[in-house]
Write an enzyme that holds these catalytic residues in place. Structure first.
Site, short mmCIF file in Angstrom:
data_model
loop_
_atom_site.label_atom_id
_atom_site.label_comp_id
_atom_site.label_asym_id
_atom_site.label_seq_id
_atom_site.Cartn_x
_atom_site.Cartn_y
_atom_site.Cartn_z
N HIS A 249 73.53 -11.66 -18.54
CA HIS A 249 72.17 -12.20 -18.70
C HIS A 249 71.76 -12.11 -20.16
O HIS A 249 71.89 -11.05 -20.78
CB HIS A 249 71.19 -11.43 -17.82
CG HIS A 249 69.79 -11.98 -17.87
ND1 HIS A 249 69.46 -13.19 -17.33
CD2 HIS A 249 68.66 -11.49 -18.42
CE1 HIS A 249 68.17 -13.41 -17.52
NE2 HIS A 249 67.66 -12.40 -18.20
N TYR A 282 61.54 -17.76 -19.58
CA TYR A 282 60.43 -16.81 -19.63
C TYR A 282 60.24 -16.32 -21.06
O TYR A 282 61.17 -16.34 -21.87
CB TYR A 282 60.65 -15.63 -18.68
CG TYR A 282 61.87 -14.77 -18.99
CD1 TYR A 282 61.85 -13.83 -20.02
CD2 TYR A 282 63.03 -14.88 -18.22
CE1 TYR A 282 62.96 -13.03 -20.30
CE2 TYR A 282 64.14 -14.10 -18.49
CZ TYR A 282 64.10 -13.17 -19.53
OH TYR A 282 65.20 -12.39 -19.80
N ASP A 576 64.88 -4.46 18.31
CA ASP A 576 64.35 -5.14 19.49
C ASP A 576 65.55 -5.77 20.18
O ASP A 576 66.15 -6.72 19.65
CB ASP A 576 63.33 -6.19 19.06
CG ASP A 576 62.65 -6.87 20.23
OD1 ASP A 576 61.94 -6.19 20.98
OD2 ASP A 576 62.82 -8.10 20.38
#
Length: 890
Positions: A249, A282, A576
């Site tokens: 990056h 940015y 669940d």
């Protein structure tokens, strides 16, 4: 050999060892100390901050699509304010943050995010282009060539930025002051676990025992892997897979710019952070210059080995990668479009540093299958924003066994076996990075690494026009293109188009969903649910374990099928599921496609805890296995389901009658030539069965059912029809309608709760919390309750309004005058947010579910739902909307 810092020898033992001296490790150590845990050692292979922390851009944005992560980031900001005022400041600059929108779709996204923010009390507001220019004078908001002009923006005053190294050293210093021992220049060589205690049959692993380092060994009970881009290598020491890839990056930092200096002088404060996601860029202020970076379309993973794609060179401490200007060109050109001064700004440096990214852009947090081994890694270049919250939830998870929040989307156990593959992990991670700033429309699917896991009838689905979605690596049919007008042959395209939901909900909609819904309600639908996760629990202690974990009674007669939840100690719903008793010592648990790993890990955790409570600790006789891939699962549902199945089984309709084969029971049948375990259950509210067969019989079983149903108008149907059908029946979905932060009473599932039942002499996990909740009237007279809403009206084109999830709900404004209405709107509190929503094609209603305060949960209460900045009227309605007495099930 250099000794550990502080000239202190390595301690021989500690309760908790945190590995990694970046912001993640420092935050975990700091928050453990805040909780009162003093027996903690933090180890760092180099110096503090020498991993990804030292080269982070340091932006802190709070609002995320995930509600829990938003709350964690909000806590981070609160923490950074406190640290800034401490004796170890962190250079926190609360400059505010701006996000630009240059397309109508991006402006819609911003308005949707503003509505989310209302549910968290975040002061996110929409601002005009003129206001953007006032706040950030360097910006050019006009259109250029193929780049459209800015249409609007979002502004959050409490966003900002800080110095990542200062943040790390501040938390480390304060942790040290509370008793945490920190040792740098200490390399972890291995992690030892206890010998397998004879539980391997149940898939249970030995606990953490010690950490081996280049300065000696530390006996310990808990290890927390905060290794950043090294985290996967550390986890491999105990056989755990952490799916992450270091991505290169880049950002640049300019020298001082007159425009920045003048803006600071004129406004008396720093520039806000600025993001232009449409241009992938940015910015933030750096002294009197700018820091600028972005997420290019052609990213570069950084790996040292073709076979270990997350490997990092052993000597890579405090280092950067060589500048890659050609790859950064896309970002630099885009930056000069929106901030023209970037075109000739004096550049001080280009930073190219590896950051650990995950396949879904979410953190990897929590416990693993190795007891005592935790992970806090995979921060996806937004770890600075989340660092405070990460430390908080990890400390709670480690010390309490419960993070206190719904962290399913960040739980490291969410990744299935597919992510043990480096190539699959790489493909998904690169795709995620390349689309980092893209708008996430509902129903859009990822493409990388597909297809991977397929049903035996995948080819049949493709031949019949299936539109596939992907979940947990499985290819699942969303709908069949061949069915667009299949349920109503007389329908025309214009007729069907009138059902297309307004806005984003209609982007990936197909009329096939309505056709498949109606076919199931009117005739019979055939569904491929092979992806459903299936767990087998077997052994002499299987019934004891399940009764301890489940709130309902599951150890009933052989053949009984039970719908139940598994709860945490707060009474929140951890799972669940349905549980079928196959034999006195064997059970089948079925759960959602993506939840198998989570539910299996939960059961194993409880099995270990229950074994420790048993005389002869560690001797619980139970085996737990994931058997998902061993069986196909087909569902046959609809009023003619019994007729279709009767043609395939001995005894015909009589063998399938309510008397012989009651609802919520299971039997072994032969369907055609195929041996099948049949469960009389439904998730659509219609008569029918789920059929489980060994996978090698899958193709024959599907074709047998398909041919048998031709005279009854059978239709093959997909998961979007299931979603529409279950909404009409008010069936809950874990991770949206019900979560670890909701109790059965709040969710309307109190009928499953069996407090003080003779079958549960030792009670069940969470029962004390439920007793307290029942005494307080939670979900009844006080507290909150999950309610069904129906949305009113249509858009100007006559299309129904349909919510997407997370939208705020408030009481409807009935004030007559404009001035009073404006004042009422400004003060109207948000009551709750939408958990799930869709359209019901039988009841012809737009349906949504939300938790509302009980005093506002009565049937007939009028409310409003914020859809993209427009408040849509809605009404609390009795649920289920369809067949409330359940007559259709029989």
């Amino acid at each position: 050999m250099n000794p550990p810092t502080d000239a202190h020898p390595l301690p021989e033992s500690a309760r908790i060892v945190v590995i990694g001296g970046g912001v993640g490790g420092a935050s975990v150590a700091y928050h453990l100390a805040l909780r009162g845990e003093r027996d903690v050692v933090l180890l760092e292979r180099g110096e503090l901050t020498s991993g990804s922390t030292f080269h982070s851009a340091g932006l802190v944005g709070q609002l995320r699509a995930d509600p829990t992560l938003t709350r964690m980031n909000m806590y981070s900001v609160e923490l950074y304010r406190r640290l800034q005022a401490s004796t170890h400041p962190v250079s926190w600059t609360e400059a505010g943050g701006i996000k630009l929108a240059s397309t109508p779709e991006r402006l819609e996204e911003i308005r949707r995010q503003i509505s989310w923010a209302r549910t968290y009390d975040l002061p996110l507001v929409e601002i005009s282009p003129a206001e953007v220019a006032e706040m950030f004078p360097l910006v050019d908001l006009g259109g250029h060539d193929d780049v459209p002009a800015v249409l609007g923006a979002a502004y959050l005053s409490s966003d900002g930025y800080l110095d990542p190294s200062s943040l790390c050293t501040s938390m480390a210093a304060q942790a040290r002051g509370m008793g945490v021992r920190i040792r740098t220049r200490t390399r972890v060589l291995g992690i030892d676990t206890a010998p397998d205690p004879g539980w391997s049959r149940g898939g249970l692993r030995g606990e953490v025992r010690r950490v081996r380092t280049n300065h000696g060994d530390i006996e310990c009970e808990i290890v927390v892997d905060c290794g950043g881009m090294f985290a996967a290598e550390i986890a491999r020491m105990v056989g755990v897979r952490v799916p992450l890839v270091p991505m290169a990056h880049q950002y640049l930092v300019t020298d001082a710019m007159d425009a920045v200096r003048n803006a600071r002088r004129d406004h008396g404060k720093p520039l806000p952070t600025l993001r232009d996601p449409d241009l992938l860029v940015y910015w933030r202020q750096e002294v009197d210059g700018l820091l600028m970076g972005g997420y290019e379309r052609h990213p570069a993973p950084w790996t040292a080995s073709a076979t270990s794609l997350d490997a990092v060179p052993a000597d890579f401490n405090g280092k950067l990668l060589p500048a890659d200007w050609p790859r950064f060109e896309e970002i630099t050109l885009n930056s000069a479009i929106r901030v023209p001064g970037m075109a000739d700004a004096p550049i001080r440096t280009l930073v190219n540093g590896p950051e650990a990214f995950t396949p879904d852009n979410e953190f990897c947090l929590g416990p693993t299958e190795v007891p005592g081994f935790f992970v806090a890694a995979g921060f996806n270049a937004h770890g600075i924003a989340g660092a405070g919250g990460i430390g908080m939830v990890m400390a709670d998870w480690i010390l309490d066994g419960d993070p206190g929040m719904d962290l399913w989307h960040m739980d490291v156990r969410r990744f299935g076996p597919a992510y043990r593959s480096p190539s699959y992990t790489l493909a998904r991670t690169v795709e995620n990075y390349a689309t980092y700033y893209d708008i996430r429309y509902p129903g859009e699917e990822r493409a990388a690494g597909r297809p991977l896991r397929t049903s035996p009838v995948y080819g049949w689905h493709a031949e019949h026009g299936a539109a596939f979605g992907e979940k947990s690596g499985w290819e699942r049919v969303n709908y069949y293109g061949d069915n667009e007008f299949g349920a109503t042959p007389s329908s025309s395209a214009p007729d069907a188009e009138r059902l297309r939901p307004a806005g984003w909900a209609g982007r990936t909609w197909s009329p096939a969903t309505a056709s498949e819904h109606r076919a199931t309600r009117e005739r019979v639908g055939l569904f491929d649910e092979t992806s459903f996760a299936k767990l087998e629990i077997a052994g002499p202690d299987a019934a004891r374990l399940l009764e301890r974990c489940c709130d309902n009674v599951v150890a009933r007669e052989v053949g009984a099928v039970t719908y139940t939840q598994m709860l945490n100690h707060r009474g929140g719903i951890e799972a669940d599921v349905t549980v079928t008793r196959l034999a006195p010592d064997r059970f089948l648990l079925v759960t959602g496609t993506a939840f198998g790993g989570h539910d299996l890990a939960w059961l194993r955790q409880q099995a270990r805890a229950l074994g420790a409570q048993t005389e002869g600790a560690g001797t619980l006789q139970v085996a737990l296995h994931d058997v998902t891939g061993q069986y196909v699962t087909f569902a046959l549902w609809g009023p003619r389901a019994r007729d279709v199945l009767a043609r395939c089984v001995i005894g015909g309709r009589e063998a399938l009658s309510d008397t012989v084969f009651p609802f919520m029971t299971s039997q072994e049948l032969t369907v055609g030539e195929v041996p099948v375990r049949a469960l009389r259950v439904t998730f659509v509210g219609e008569l029918g069965w789920e059929l489980y067969a060994p996978s090698e019989y899958g193709a024959r079983l599907w074709h047998t059912l398909w041919q048998a149903g031709q005279d009854d108008g059978i239709l093959a149907c997909g998961y979007r029809a299931i979603e529409s059908l279950r909404l009409e029946k008010a069936y809950r979905v874990w991770s949206s309608d019900i979560t670890p932060e909701t109790t059965p009473y709040e969710a309307g599932l109190g009928f499953c709760v069996k407090l003080d039942h003779p079958a549960k002499p030792d009670g069940f996990i969470g029962d004390d919390a439920l007793r307290a909740a029942k005494a307080d009237g939670q979900g009844r007279r006080t507290g909150r309750r999950l309610v069904c809403l129906t949305l009113d009206g249509t858009d100007p084109q006559g299309r129904p309004w349909v919510a997407l999830g997370s939208e705020p709900v408030r009481l409807r404004n009935e004030t007559p005058s404009a001035s009073e209405a404006s004042a009422a709107e400004a003060s109207a509190p948000v009551l709750g947010r939408i958990t799930s929503a869709g359209y019901g094609y039988t009841v012809n209603e737009s349906i949504a579910y939300a938790y509302l305060p009980v005093e506002h949960a009565a049937t007939g209460t009028t409310v409003e739902v914020d859809l993209f900045g427009q408040w849509i009227p809605a009404t609390v309605t009795d649920a289920p909307l369809f067949d409330p007495k359940g007559d259709r099930l029989r």
